[in-house]
Design a protein around this motif. Structure first.
Motif, PDB file in Angstrom:
ATOM      1  N   LEU A 511       0.818  -1.220   0.000  1.00  0.00           N
ATOM      2  CA  LEU A 511       0.000   0.000   0.000  1.00  0.00           C
ATOM      3  C   LEU A 511       0.847   1.265   0.000  1.00  0.00           C
ATOM      4  N   GLY A 512       2.042   1.186   0.593  1.00  0.00           N
ATOM      5  CA  GLY A 512       2.893   2.375   0.612  1.00  0.00           C
ATOM      6  C   GLY A 512       4.139   2.171   1.440  1.00  0.00           C
ATOM      7  N   ARG A 513       4.989   3.184   1.398  1.00  0.00           N
ATOM      8  CA  ARG A 513       6.198   3.213   2.226  1.00  0.00           C
ATOM      9  C   ARG A 513       6.493   4.663   2.597  1.00  0.00           C
ATOM     10  N   PRO A 514       7.206   4.873   3.705  1.00  0.00           N
ATOM     11  CA  PRO A 514       7.424   6.256   4.190  1.00  0.00           C
ATOM     12  C   PRO A 514       8.568   6.958   3.473  1.00  0.00           C
ATOM     13  N   TRP A 515       8.213   7.967   2.686  1.00  0.00           N
ATOM     14  CA  TRP A 515       9.230   8.754   1.992  1.00  0.00           C
ATOM     15  C   TRP A 515       9.906   9.731   2.952  1.00  0.00           C
ATOM     16  N   SER A 526     -12.181   0.786   1.340  1.00  0.00           N
ATOM     17  CA  SER A 526     -11.738   0.458  -0.010  1.00  0.00           C
ATOM     18  C   SER A 526     -11.678  -1.056  -0.209  1.00  0.00           C
ATOM     19  N   THR A 527     -11.655  -1.459  -1.462  1.00  0.00           N
ATOM     20  CA  THR A 527     -11.508  -2.870  -1.815  1.00  0.00           C
ATOM     21  C   THR A 527     -10.061  -3.122  -2.208  1.00  0.00           C
ATOM     22  N   ILE A 528      -9.397  -3.990  -1.451  1.00  0.00           N
ATOM     23  CA  ILE A 528      -7.984  -4.280  -1.700  1.00  0.00           C
ATOM     24  C   ILE A 528      -7.869  -5.724  -2.213  1.00  0.00           C
ATOM     25  N   GLU A 529      -7.538  -5.861  -3.467  1.00  0.00           N
ATOM     26  CA  GLU A 529      -7.430  -7.188  -4.074  1.00  0.00           C
ATOM     27  C   GLU A 529      -6.140  -7.882  -3.617  1.00  0.00           C
ATOM     28  N   TYR A 552       0.169   5.556   9.466  1.00  0.00           N
ATOM     29  CA  TYR A 552      -0.509   4.751   8.464  1.00  0.00           C
ATOM     30  C   TYR A 552      -1.724   4.123   9.132  1.00  0.00           C
ATOM     31  N   ALA A 553      -2.873   4.248   8.506  1.00  0.00           N
ATOM     32  CA  ALA A 553      -4.095   3.765   9.139  1.00  0.00           C
ATOM     33  C   ALA A 553      -5.017   3.122   8.122  1.00  0.00           C
ATOM     34  N   GLU A 554      -5.831   2.187   8.619  1.00  0.00           N
ATOM     35  CA  GLU A 554      -6.838   1.537   7.787  1.00  0.00           C
ATOM     36  C   GLU A 554      -8.161   1.480   8.536  1.00  0.00           C
ATOM     37  N   TYR A 555      -9.230   1.544   7.749  1.00  0.00           N
ATOM     38  CA  TYR A 555     -10.564   1.473   8.342  1.00  0.00           C
ATOM     39  C   TYR A 555     -11.531   0.784   7.384  1.00  0.00           C
ATOM     40  N   LYS A 556     -12.065  -0.326   7.831  1.00  0.00           N
ATOM     41  CA  LYS A 556     -13.142  -1.058   7.145  1.00  0.00           C
ATOM     42  C   LYS A 556     -12.861  -1.313   5.667  1.00  0.00           C
ATOM     43  N   GLY A 562      -7.888  -7.085   2.308  1.00  0.00           N
ATOM     44  CA  GLY A 562      -8.416  -6.039   3.187  1.00  0.00           C
ATOM     45  C   GLY A 562      -8.287  -6.360   4.660  1.00  0.00           C
ATOM     46  N   ASP A 563      -8.055  -7.630   4.976  1.00  0.00           N
ATOM     47  CA  ASP A 563      -7.929  -8.042   6.372  1.00  0.00           C
ATOM     48  C   ASP A 563      -6.623  -7.517   6.956  1.00  0.00           C
ATOM     49  N   THR A 564      -6.666  -7.016   8.192  1.00  0.00           N
ATOM     50  CA  THR A 564      -5.477  -6.391   8.811  1.00  0.00           C
ATOM     51  C   THR A 564      -4.752  -7.295   9.810  1.00  0.00           C
ATOM     52  N   ALA A 565      -5.154  -8.548   9.928  1.00  0.00           N
ATOM     53  CA  ALA A 565      -4.587  -9.441  10.940  1.00  0.00           C
ATOM     54  C   ALA A 565      -3.075  -9.629  10.781  1.00  0.00           C
ATOM     55  N   SER A 566      -2.606  -9.619   9.544  1.00  0.00           N
ATOM     56  CA  SER A 566      -1.173  -9.870   9.304  1.00  0.00           C
ATOM     57  C   SER A 566      -0.394  -8.605   8.983  1.00  0.00           C
ATOM     58  N   ARG A 567      -0.974  -7.457   9.250  1.00  0.00           N
ATOM     59  CA  ARG A 567      -0.316  -6.199   8.925  1.00  0.00           C
ATOM     60  C   ARG A 567       0.939  -5.971   9.773  1.00  0.00           C
TER      61      ARG A 567
END
Length: 609
Positions: A511-515, A526-529, A552-556, A562-567
């Motif tokens: 999804l991204g990295r810190p510049w 959002s839908t994350i494939e 960095y944050a995620e919501y629903k 899209g699952d955040t368990a392994s983030r």
């Protein structure tokens, strides 16, 4: 099909009552800030004054009654004070210095550079700044930035080098410092023309403009290769960066005291669409009706318009145009570098479709061109709007950094547009930006920059790059925690492009990295494939850089990834709740009433609200 000038949108008639109510809250809040500071700061001085008075009276009383030889008449003719004694002063004179110091201490308490903040304000106070209201302190802080930028500019003019890369970097820095000065001058004008009771109304502008100043300073430094010269430039620029950070911290301090008003305004944005948005403007950006468009200029490669190139149409645009200027660009591929400069405000560019009207170029870092200058299209003028346009950079993955579009237009809107490239496709550089129903395609850091940008209802496609490359959707560049910048990906789809699908297993994508240190990106609803790795986010060059300072944050989110368990388990990564997610919707994050006013479709709040 009328467009409205951002500066000339009429106020809602039926909102008078709410506006007056908010004004009363502002007046009360600001007055409370001044009064509290005065009471806290002045109490000590007043008590000290009264105590000294009482002691003096007691001393005089003791002297007058200590002996019978003193006559009554002699009490009225005491000896004058000695030269070493100071003449008496009024309580107001005693109160003011302590009151000022207390306000300064309060305003600087949350800054990252407290000592420098207090020193700047105290020096300004000693120079005789009139402290009629607290915003005068903010004015002096921004004046200090402006003065320091003058010093930086003089130093750049004195730098000597024979290295062409360094010469180019210095030239770029000069331009960036000049742009930074424009932002500080605009900020000063805005403050000086605003009553204290209306200060909350200008906070979003000040935050945006001063955040841009920090971005310009950082871009200046990024232009130099590591070495002695870069260290010298960094040392020179550092003081203006500190001053800018302190000014942003002070604005936040004011903002916190005015929080009831801000929250009330946010609730209004979430719940209502302003009634003064005309039906014509609403319809205009929902579908392009060429017959009703009534453009000021038409561009057509086949000669059926007023101009055959976009640049020719821009050059013919009047320097001072009242209202919104519309350029209709007919179907075709326009191979030209386009710059909409700052003088061209309130410009709308409309095409025949994002895959029909295309602006293309192929500048790249591989061709020894600075990333900042590789953009095919540059939008600088305030209030820029584009609809049904395509923007490309065809340098390919071998070109490395190759920008399709650089956007630094404040309050810019892109609707039904397409951005295609590989690395660094969309440079969301500075200010407030809104993207709706767009398609963004790339490989590495292909949405990057330091704008406050929201991408809503967009399709974000990760494409096939060079073998062994890791793909990252975002690389947000917030450099200071008081900047109000960040990327919000809202109700979008993140998926593999068609060319990546057959070989998706060979490329890891994130999804991204810190510049930069305070990089901030939120992905929500959002839908994350399954193109995105389960950990979600990538370290910067396999280091611990910024993992405790980023946000960095995620919501629903939904979808296979899209699952955040392994983030990632970084200190700066969060799975947020609804209340916090609301802060990153269009209403509060971009003060999105200006988007409504343009007629663009927009979701101000959350979709699950």
């Amino acid at each position: 099909m009328a467009f409205q000038d951002f500066d000339k949108i009429q106020e809602r008639v039926n909102a008078n009552r709410k506006r007056k109510f908010r004004k009363r809250i502002i007046v009360g809040s600001v007055s409370l800030l001044v009064v509290v500071a005065a009471i806290v700061g002045g109490a000590f001085a007043y008590v000290a004054y009264e105590k000294r008075n009482e002691q003096q009276e007691a001393k005089n009383h003791n002297k007058s009654g200590s002996g019978n030889n003193v006559k009554d008449g002699e009490k009225k003719s005491q000896s004058p004070p000695s030269p070493s004694q100071k003449p008496p002063v009024s309580p107001e004179q005693l109160l003011k210095p302590v009151q000022d110091d207390k306000i300064i201490e309060t305003l600087c308490s949350s800054s990252l550079y407290t000592q420098e903040c207090e020193k700047t304000l105290k020096n300004s106070t000693e120079k005789g700044f009139a402290l009629a209201n607290p915003t005068t302190f903010l004015t002096s802080a921004i004046e200090a930035i402006n003065g320091d930028l003058d010093r930086v500019l003089e130093q750049f003019l004195s730098l000597k080098t024979e290295n062409q890369d360094d010469i180019d970097a210095i030239a770029q820095c000069k331009l960036l410092v000049e742009e930074a000065k424009e932002e500080t001058v605009a900020s000063l004008k805005k403050i000086n023309s605003t009553e204290v009771s209306s200060f909350a109304n200008v906070v979003p502008d000040l935050d945006s403009w001063l955040s841009a100043v920090m971005s310009y300073q950082e871009t200046c430094l990024d232009g130099f290769e590591e070495g002695t010269l870069k260290s010298e430039v960094k040392k020179s620029v550092n003081s203006s960066q500190v001053l800018t950070s302190n000014s942003l911290a002070m604005i936040k301090s004011f903002d916190e005291h005015l929080s009831p008003v801000i929250k009330a305004a946010s609730r209004l944005l979430l719940d209502e669409i302003p009634s003064w948005v005309s039906n014509d403007d609403r319809r205009m950006l929902r579908a392009v009706d060429v017959k009703a468009l009534k453009p000021n200029a038409t561009v057509a490669k086949d000669g059926s318009g007023n101009f055959t190139t976009i640049n020719d149409a821009l050059n013919a645009m009047p320097e001072k145009y009242e209202g919104r200027y519309i350029i209709y660009v007919k179907q075709g591929v326009y191979d030209e570098t386009v710059i909409v400069d700052k003088k061209k405000a309130n410009l709308t560019m409309v095409g025949d479709g994002s895959q029909k009207t295309i602006v293309t170029g192929n500048k790249s870092h591989a061709k020894k061109i600075r990333t900042f200058l590789t953009a095919t299209f540059v939008a600088q003028g305030e209030g820029f709007m584009a609809q049904s346009m395509g923007f490309r950079n065809t340098a390919g993955p071998e070109g490395h950094q190759a920008v399709a579009i650089r956007v630094q237009s404040d309050r810019s809107i892109f609707l039904n547009c397409r951005f295609e490239g590989y690395q660094d496709t969309l440079y969301a550089y500075t200010h407030r930006q809104y993207y709706r129903s767009c398609v963004i395609v790339g490989t590495i850091d292909f949405i990057f920059g330091d704008a406050a940008a929201i991408f809503q209802n967009c399709n974000i496609f990760i494409r096939k790059g060079l073998p062994g490359q890791k793909n990252t959707v975002t690389a947000q560049g917030r450099v200071d925690k008081f900047q109000t910048t960040g990327f919000v990906v809202h109700n979008c789809k993140i998926a593999a492009n068609e060319d990546l699908k057959p070989v998706m297993a060979e490329y890891k994508s994130y999804l991204g990295r810190p510049w930069k240190n305070y990089s901030r990106t939120i992905v929500m609803e959002s839908t994350i494939e399954d193109v995105i790795d389960p950990v979600g986010w990538l370290r910067w060059q396999e280091t611990d850089f910024a993992i405790d300072t980023l946000y960095y944050a995620e919501y629903k989110n939904k979808g296979p990834s899209g699952d955040t368990a392994s983030r990632v388990k970084w200190p700066g990564y969060k799975v947020i709740n609804k209340e916090e997610a609301l802060n990153y919707t269009v209403g509060p994050f971009l003060q999105g009433d200006w988007i409504n006013a343009s007629g663009s479709p927009v979701k101000l709040g959350l979709y699950d609200a």
